[in-house]
Design a protein around this motif. Structure first.
Motif, PDB file in Angstrom:
ATOM      1  N   GLN A  92      43.976  50.636  35.386  1.00 49.37           N
ATOM      2  CA  GLN A  92      43.815  50.044  36.711  1.00 49.37           C
ATOM      3  C   GLN A  92      42.335  49.903  37.068  1.00 49.37           C
ATOM      4  O   GLN A  92      41.922  48.884  37.635  1.00 49.37           O
ATOM      5  CB  GLN A  92      44.527  50.901  37.768  1.00 49.37           C
ATOM      6  N   GLU A  93      41.533  50.913  36.728  1.00 47.89           N
ATOM      7  CA  GLU A  93      40.098  50.851  37.028  1.00 47.89           C
ATOM      8  C   GLU A  93      39.411  49.756  36.227  1.00 47.89           C
ATOM      9  O   GLU A  93      38.566  49.020  36.759  1.00 47.89           O
ATOM     10  CB  GLU A  93      39.451  52.210  36.745  1.00 47.89           C
ATOM     11  N   LEU A  94      39.772  49.629  34.953  1.00 44.28           N
ATOM     12  CA  LEU A  94      39.173  48.592  34.113  1.00 44.28           C
ATOM     13  C   LEU A  94      39.507  47.204  34.644  1.00 44.28           C
ATOM     14  O   LEU A  94      38.625  46.331  34.749  1.00 44.28           O
ATOM     15  CB  LEU A  94      39.653  48.740  32.668  1.00 44.28           C
ATOM     16  N   MET A  95      40.768  46.972  34.992  1.00 45.00           N
ATOM     17  CA  MET A  95      41.165  45.666  35.474  1.00 45.00           C
ATOM     18  C   MET A  95      40.558  45.368  36.846  1.00 45.00           C
ATOM     19  O   MET A  95      40.291  44.205  37.181  1.00 45.00           O
ATOM     20  CB  MET A  95      42.691  45.543  35.521  1.00 45.00           C
ATOM     21  N   LYS A  96      40.307  46.408  37.612  1.00 46.60           N
ATOM     22  CA  LYS A  96      39.627  46.235  38.901  1.00 46.60           C
ATOM     23  C   LYS A  96      38.206  45.730  38.674  1.00 46.60           C
ATOM     24  O   LYS A  96      37.749  44.799  39.344  1.00 46.60           O
ATOM     25  CB  LYS A  96      39.610  47.564  39.660  1.00 46.60           C
ATOM     26  N   LEU A  97      37.497  46.326  37.711  1.00 47.68           N
ATOM     27  CA  LEU A  97      36.144  45.876  37.381  1.00 47.68           C
ATOM     28  C   LEU A  97      36.175  44.446  36.856  1.00 47.68           C
ATOM     29  O   LEU A  97      35.335  43.617  37.210  1.00 47.68           O
ATOM     30  CB  LEU A  97      35.508  46.784  36.319  1.00 47.68           C
ATOM     31  N   TYR A  98      37.142  44.161  35.997  1.00 48.01           N
ATOM     32  CA  TYR A  98      37.244  42.839  35.365  1.00 48.01           C
ATOM     33  C   TYR A  98      37.424  41.724  36.394  1.00 48.01           C
ATOM     34  O   TYR A  98      36.880  40.628  36.237  1.00 48.01           O
ATOM     35  CB  TYR A  98      38.421  42.856  34.380  1.00 48.01           C
ATOM     36  N   SER A  99      38.189  42.007  37.452  1.00 51.87           N
ATOM     37  CA  SER A  99      38.571  40.951  38.399  1.00 51.87           C
ATOM     38  C   SER A  99      37.805  40.985  39.723  1.00 51.87           C
ATOM     39  O   SER A  99      37.959  40.074  40.534  1.00 51.87           O
ATOM     40  CB  SER A  99      40.080  41.042  38.682  1.00 51.87           C
ATOM     41  N   ILE A 100      36.977  41.995  39.955  1.00 48.57           N
ATOM     42  CA  ILE A 100      36.322  42.146  41.256  1.00 48.57           C
ATOM     43  C   ILE A 100      35.341  41.005  41.523  1.00 48.57           C
ATOM     44  O   ILE A 100      34.658  40.523  40.620  1.00 48.57           O
ATOM     45  CB  ILE A 100      35.606  43.523  41.345  1.00 48.57           C
ATOM     46  N   GLU A 101      35.308  40.535  42.752  1.00 52.06           N
ATOM     47  CA  GLU A 101      34.376  39.483  43.159  1.00 52.06           C
ATOM     48  C   GLU A 101      33.001  40.101  43.396  1.00 52.06           C
ATOM     49  O   GLU A 101      32.877  41.096  44.115  1.00 52.06           O
ATOM     50  CB  GLU A 101      34.867  38.799  44.437  1.00 52.06           C
ATOM     51  N   LEU A 102      31.977  39.491  42.799  1.00 57.18           N
ATOM     52  CA  LEU A 102      30.616  40.019  42.904  1.00 57.18           C
ATOM     53  C   LEU A 102      29.647  38.901  43.269  1.00 57.18           C
ATOM     54  O   LEU A 102      29.750  37.790  42.751  1.00 57.18           O
ATOM     55  CB  LEU A 102      30.179  40.653  41.575  1.00 57.18           C
ATOM     56  N   ASP A 103      28.697  39.214  44.138  1.00 55.31           N
ATOM     57  CA  ASP A 103      27.642  38.267  44.488  1.00 55.31           C
ATOM     58  C   ASP A 103      26.350  38.568  43.729  1.00 55.31           C
ATOM     59  O   ASP A 103      25.545  37.675  43.485  1.00 55.31           O
ATOM     60  CB  ASP A 103      27.355  38.307  45.999  1.00 55.31           C
ATOM     61  N   ASN A 104      26.155  39.838  43.397  1.00 54.88           N
ATOM     62  CA  ASN A 104      24.925  40.279  42.746  1.00 54.88           C
ATOM     63  C   ASN A 104      24.914  39.856  41.273  1.00 54.88           C
ATOM     64  O   ASN A 104      25.813  40.211  40.510  1.00 54.88           O
ATOM     65  CB  ASN A 104      24.814  41.807  42.881  1.00 54.88           C
ATOM     66  N   TYR A 105      23.879  39.102  40.856  1.00 54.73           N
ATOM     67  CA  TYR A 105      23.816  38.579  39.492  1.00 54.73           C
ATOM     68  C   TYR A 105      23.762  39.690  38.452  1.00 54.73           C
ATOM     69  O   TYR A 105      24.441  39.630  37.413  1.00 54.73           O
ATOM     70  CB  TYR A 105      22.602  37.665  39.335  1.00 54.73           C
ATOM     71  N   SER A 106      22.964  40.735  38.709  1.00 53.96           N
ATOM     72  CA  SER A 106      22.828  41.836  37.745  1.00 53.96           C
ATOM     73  C   SER A 106      24.145  42.580  37.568  1.00 53.96           C
ATOM     74  O   SER A 106      24.495  42.989  36.455  1.00 53.96           O
ATOM     75  CB  SER A 106      21.736  42.813  38.201  1.00 53.96           C
ATOM     76  N   LEU A 107      24.884  42.742  38.669  1.00 52.93           N
ATOM     77  CA  LEU A 107      26.178  43.427  38.579  1.00 52.93           C
ATOM     78  C   LEU A 107      27.199  42.565  37.836  1.00 52.93           C
ATOM     79  O   LEU A 107      28.022  43.085  37.080  1.00 52.93           O
ATOM     80  CB  LEU A 107      26.695  43.802  39.967  1.00 52.93           C
ATOM     81  N   LYS A 108      27.150  41.251  38.050  1.00 59.12           N
ATOM     82  CA  LYS A 108      28.048  40.356  37.298  1.00 59.12           C
ATOM     83  C   LYS A 108      27.768  40.464  35.804  1.00 59.12           C
ATOM     84  O   LYS A 108      28.683  40.538  34.984  1.00 59.12           O
ATOM     85  CB  LYS A 108      27.822  38.902  37.736  1.00 59.12           C
ATOM     86  N   LYS A 109      26.484  40.460  35.488  1.00 64.31           N
ATOM     87  CA  LYS A 109      26.054  40.506  34.088  1.00 64.31           C
ATOM     88  C   LYS A 109      26.501  41.796  33.416  1.00 64.31           C
ATOM     89  O   LYS A 109      27.094  41.787  32.334  1.00 64.31           O
ATOM     90  CB  LYS A 109      24.525  40.381  34.061  1.00 64.31           C
ATOM     91  N   VAL A 110      26.264  42.936  34.086  1.00 63.14           N
ATOM     92  CA  VAL A 110      26.630  44.224  33.487  1.00 63.14           C
ATOM     93  C   VAL A 110      28.142  44.404  33.466  1.00 63.14           C
ATOM     94  O   VAL A 110      28.688  45.020  32.554  1.00 63.14           O
ATOM     95  CB  VAL A 110      25.922  45.400  34.193  1.00 63.14           C
ATOM     96  N   ARG A 111      28.837  43.844  34.467  1.00 62.25           N
ATOM     97  CA  ARG A 111      30.302  43.931  34.491  1.00 62.25           C
ATOM     98  C   ARG A 111      30.893  43.259  33.258  1.00 62.25           C
ATOM     99  O   ARG A 111      31.754  43.816  32.576  1.00 62.25           O
ATOM    100  CB  ARG A 111      30.832  43.290  35.770  1.00 62.25           C
ATOM    101  N   ASP A 112      30.419  42.048  32.960  1.00 60.30           N
ATOM    102  CA  ASP A 112      30.963  41.314  31.822  1.00 60.30           C
ATOM    103  C   ASP A 112      30.609  41.989  30.500  1.00 60.30           C
ATOM    104  O   ASP A 112      31.433  42.057  29.580  1.00 60.30           O
ATOM    105  CB  ASP A 112      30.476  39.864  31.845  1.00 60.30           C
TER     106      ASP A 112
END
Length: 208
Positions: A11-31
Protein backbone atom coordinates in the motif's frame (compact mmCIF):
# COMPACT_ATOMS: atom_id res chain seq x y z
CA UNK A 1 18.37 0.10 12.62
CA UNK A 2 19.09 1.20 9.03
CA UNK A 3 17.48 1.10 5.59
CA UNK A 4 18.37 -2.59 5.27
CA UNK A 5 15.89 -3.32 8.07
CA UNK A 6 12.99 -1.23 6.75
CA UNK A 7 10.63 -2.17 3.95
CA UNK A 8 7.58 -0.54 2.41
CA UNK A 9 4.22 -2.27 2.36
CA UNK A 10 2.42 -2.79 -0.95
CA UNK A 11 0.00 0.00 0.00
CA UNK A 12 2.84 2.41 0.82
CA UNK A 13 4.65 1.68 -2.44
CA UNK A 14 1.53 2.20 -4.53
CA UNK A 15 0.81 5.41 -2.63
CA UNK A 16 4.25 6.75 -3.62
CA UNK A 17 3.78 5.55 -7.20
CA UNK A 18 0.45 7.35 -7.67
CA UNK A 19 0.79 10.44 -5.44
CA UNK A 20 0.39 13.84 -7.11
CA UNK A 21 3.53 15.96 -6.77
CA UNK A 22 4.36 19.53 -7.76
CA UNK A 23 8.00 19.50 -6.67
CA UNK A 24 10.30 18.48 -9.56
CA UNK A 25 12.98 16.94 -7.31
CA UNK A 26 10.39 14.84 -5.48
CA UNK A 27 8.90 13.66 -8.79
CA UNK A 28 12.35 12.69 -9.99
CA UNK A 29 13.30 10.78 -6.83
CA UNK A 30 9.85 9.15 -6.65
CA UNK A 31 10.21 7.66 -10.12
CA UNK A 32 13.79 6.58 -9.48
CA UNK A 33 12.95 5.00 -6.10
CA UNK A 34 9.77 3.29 -7.32
CA UNK A 35 11.60 1.91 -10.37
CA UNK A 36 14.12 0.28 -7.99
CA UNK A 37 11.25 -1.08 -5.88
CA UNK A 38 9.69 -2.65 -8.98
CA UNK A 39 12.94 -4.14 -10.32
CA UNK A 40 14.99 -5.00 -7.21
CA UNK A 41 18.08 -3.22 -8.52
CA UNK A 42 20.51 -0.82 -6.85
CA UNK A 43 20.99 2.89 -7.47
CA UNK A 44 24.41 2.01 -8.92
CA UNK A 45 22.61 -0.14 -11.54
CA UNK A 46 20.33 2.76 -12.48
CA UNK A 47 23.34 4.99 -13.03
CA UNK A 48 24.58 2.58 -15.71
CA UNK A 49 21.18 2.06 -17.34
CA UNK A 50 21.03 3.14 -20.97
CA UNK A 51 18.25 2.93 -23.54
CA UNK A 52 20.06 0.09 -25.32
CA UNK A 53 19.66 -2.01 -22.14
CA UNK A 54 15.87 -1.97 -22.49
CA UNK A 55 14.75 -4.72 -24.88
CA UNK A 56 11.52 -6.31 -26.04
CA UNK A 57 11.70 -10.09 -25.64
CA UNK A 58 10.14 -12.83 -27.79
CA UNK A 59 6.90 -12.57 -25.77
CA UNK A 60 6.60 -8.87 -26.52
CA UNK A 61 7.43 -7.84 -22.96
CA UNK A 62 9.96 -5.24 -21.89
CA UNK A 63 13.08 -6.48 -20.10
CA UNK A 64 16.12 -4.73 -18.67
CA UNK A 65 19.40 -6.42 -19.61
CA UNK A 66 21.58 -5.41 -16.67
CA UNK A 67 25.29 -6.01 -17.21
CA UNK A 68 26.45 -6.49 -13.62
CA UNK A 69 30.20 -6.28 -13.04
CA UNK A 70 30.22 -9.07 -10.44
CA UNK A 71 28.72 -11.68 -12.77
CA UNK A 72 29.74 -12.83 -16.25
CA UNK A 73 26.17 -13.22 -17.45
CA UNK A 74 23.81 -10.22 -17.51
CA UNK A 75 20.67 -10.16 -15.38
CA UNK A 76 17.50 -10.30 -17.46
CA UNK A 77 14.97 -8.32 -15.45
CA UNK A 78 11.32 -8.51 -16.61
CA UNK A 79 9.69 -5.09 -16.26
CA UNK A 80 6.22 -5.11 -14.74
CA UNK A 81 3.63 -2.60 -15.92
CA UNK A 82 4.53 -0.10 -13.20
CA UNK A 83 8.22 -0.06 -14.16
CA UNK A 84 7.26 0.16 -17.86
CA UNK A 85 4.96 3.13 -17.14
CA UNK A 86 7.79 4.97 -15.38
CA UNK A 87 10.06 4.42 -18.39
CA UNK A 88 7.33 5.77 -20.67
CA UNK A 89 7.36 9.08 -18.79
CA UNK A 90 10.95 9.67 -19.85
CA UNK A 91 10.86 8.24 -23.37
CA UNK A 92 11.91 11.59 -24.87
CA UNK A 93 14.71 12.22 -22.35
CA UNK A 94 18.36 11.33 -22.77
CA UNK A 95 18.34 9.01 -19.74
CA UNK A 96 15.64 6.32 -19.42
CA UNK A 97 15.28 7.05 -15.68
CA UNK A 98 16.18 10.22 -13.75
CA UNK A 99 19.21 9.75 -11.52
CA UNK A 100 20.93 11.66 -8.72
CA UNK A 101 23.64 11.04 -6.15
CA UNK A 102 22.96 8.59 -3.32
CA UNK A 103 23.24 11.38 -0.76
CA UNK A 104 20.70 13.57 -2.54
CA UNK A 105 18.45 10.56 -3.20
CA UNK A 106 18.39 9.58 0.47
CA UNK A 107 17.54 13.14 1.45
CA UNK A 108 14.69 13.48 -1.03
CA UNK A 109 13.33 9.95 -0.38
CA UNK A 110 12.82 10.86 3.28
CA UNK A 111 11.13 14.11 2.24
CA UNK A 112 8.94 12.23 -0.25
CA UNK A 113 7.86 9.61 2.29
CA UNK A 114 7.15 12.33 4.84
CA UNK A 115 4.95 14.14 2.31
CA UNK A 116 3.15 10.84 1.59
CA UNK A 117 2.59 10.40 5.34
CA UNK A 118 4.52 7.13 5.54
CA UNK A 119 4.99 7.81 9.21
CA UNK A 120 4.29 4.56 11.06
CA UNK A 121 6.32 4.63 14.32
CA UNK A 122 9.37 2.35 14.06
CA UNK A 123 10.81 1.14 17.36
CA UNK A 124 14.41 -0.02 17.70
CA UNK A 125 17.12 -0.37 20.31
CA UNK A 126 20.31 1.69 20.48
CA UNK A 127 23.19 0.93 22.81
CA UNK A 128 25.06 3.50 24.84
CA UNK A 129 27.84 1.45 26.39
CA UNK A 130 26.03 -1.51 27.95
CA UNK A 131 22.80 0.45 28.35
CA UNK A 132 19.87 -0.25 26.03
CA UNK A 133 17.90 2.78 24.87
CA UNK A 134 14.56 2.38 23.12
CA UNK A 135 14.15 4.81 20.22
CA UNK A 136 11.00 5.46 18.21
CA UNK A 137 11.15 7.26 14.87
CA UNK A 138 8.61 7.80 12.08
CA UNK A 139 9.14 5.38 9.21
CA UNK A 140 10.00 8.07 6.66
CA UNK A 141 13.17 8.89 8.61
CA UNK A 142 14.37 5.29 8.17
CA UNK A 143 13.69 4.94 4.43
CA UNK A 144 16.66 5.28 2.04
CA UNK A 145 17.49 4.19 -1.48
CA UNK A 146 18.52 0.72 -0.26
CA UNK A 147 14.99 0.23 1.11
CA UNK A 148 13.86 -0.26 -2.50
CA UNK A 149 15.77 -3.52 -3.01
CA UNK A 150 14.49 -4.95 0.25
CA UNK A 151 10.95 -3.84 -0.59
CA UNK A 152 11.11 -5.67 -3.94
CA UNK A 153 12.23 -8.90 -2.25
CA UNK A 154 9.65 -8.71 0.55
CA UNK A 155 6.69 -7.82 -1.67
CA UNK A 156 7.66 -10.43 -4.27
CA UNK A 157 7.62 -13.08 -1.53
CA UNK A 158 4.25 -11.80 -0.30
CA UNK A 159 2.87 -12.12 -3.82
CA UNK A 160 3.98 -15.76 -3.96
CA UNK A 161 7.18 -15.61 -6.02
CA UNK A 162 9.74 -18.29 -5.19
CA UNK A 163 13.00 -17.16 -3.53
CA UNK A 164 15.07 -18.71 -6.33
CA UNK A 165 13.10 -16.72 -8.93
CA UNK A 166 13.63 -13.49 -7.01
CA UNK A 167 17.35 -14.26 -6.71
CA UNK A 168 17.51 -14.58 -10.52
CA UNK A 169 16.24 -11.00 -10.76
CA UNK A 170 18.28 -9.45 -7.94
CA UNK A 171 21.44 -11.33 -8.91
CA UNK A 172 22.00 -12.94 -5.52
CA UNK A 173 24.09 -16.11 -5.74
CA UNK A 174 24.38 -16.84 -2.02
CA UNK A 175 21.17 -17.71 -0.15
CA UNK A 176 22.69 -16.53 3.15
CA UNK A 177 23.32 -13.08 1.68
CA UNK A 178 19.85 -13.04 0.12
CA UNK A 179 18.24 -13.90 3.45
CA UNK A 180 19.43 -10.57 4.88
CA UNK A 181 16.91 -8.93 2.58
CA UNK A 182 14.00 -11.15 3.53
CA UNK A 183 11.44 -9.90 5.96
CA UNK A 184 8.83 -12.62 6.33
CA UNK A 185 5.81 -10.56 7.25
CA UNK A 186 2.86 -11.73 9.31
CA UNK A 187 0.82 -11.46 6.12
CA UNK A 188 2.98 -14.09 4.39
CA UNK A 189 2.80 -16.40 7.41
CA UNK A 190 -1.00 -16.07 7.63
CA UNK A 191 -1.54 -16.54 3.89
CA UNK A 192 0.65 -19.65 3.72
CA UNK A 193 -0.91 -21.26 6.79
CA UNK A 194 -4.48 -20.84 5.49
CA UNK A 195 -3.45 -21.82 1.97
CA UNK A 196 -1.82 -25.11 2.94
CA UNK A 197 -4.07 -26.05 5.89
CA UNK A 198 -7.49 -24.70 4.96
CA UNK A 199 -7.33 -25.04 1.16
CA UNK A 200 -5.21 -28.19 0.57
CA UNK A 201 -7.41 -29.42 -2.31
CA UNK A 202 -6.94 -26.12 -4.15
CA UNK A 203 -3.16 -26.41 -3.76
CA UNK A 204 -3.22 -30.00 -5.07
CA UNK A 205 -5.30 -28.99 -8.09
CA UNK A 206 -2.85 -26.20 -8.93
CA UNK A 207 0.03 -28.68 -8.85
CA UNK A 208 -1.68 -31.12 -11.25
Amino acid sequence: IDSLQVTLTDQELMKLYSIELDNYSLKKVRDMFCFMCFTGQRISDLKKLSRSDIKTNENGNLVWVNHVQKTKEPLIIPLNRYAANILKKYQDDEKPIPIMSEQKANQYIKELCSYAKIDEPIKFIQYKGSKQIEVIKPKYEMVANHTARRTFVTLSLEKGMRPETIMKITGHKDLKVFQKYIKITSKVVENELHRYWDEPQKVLQERM
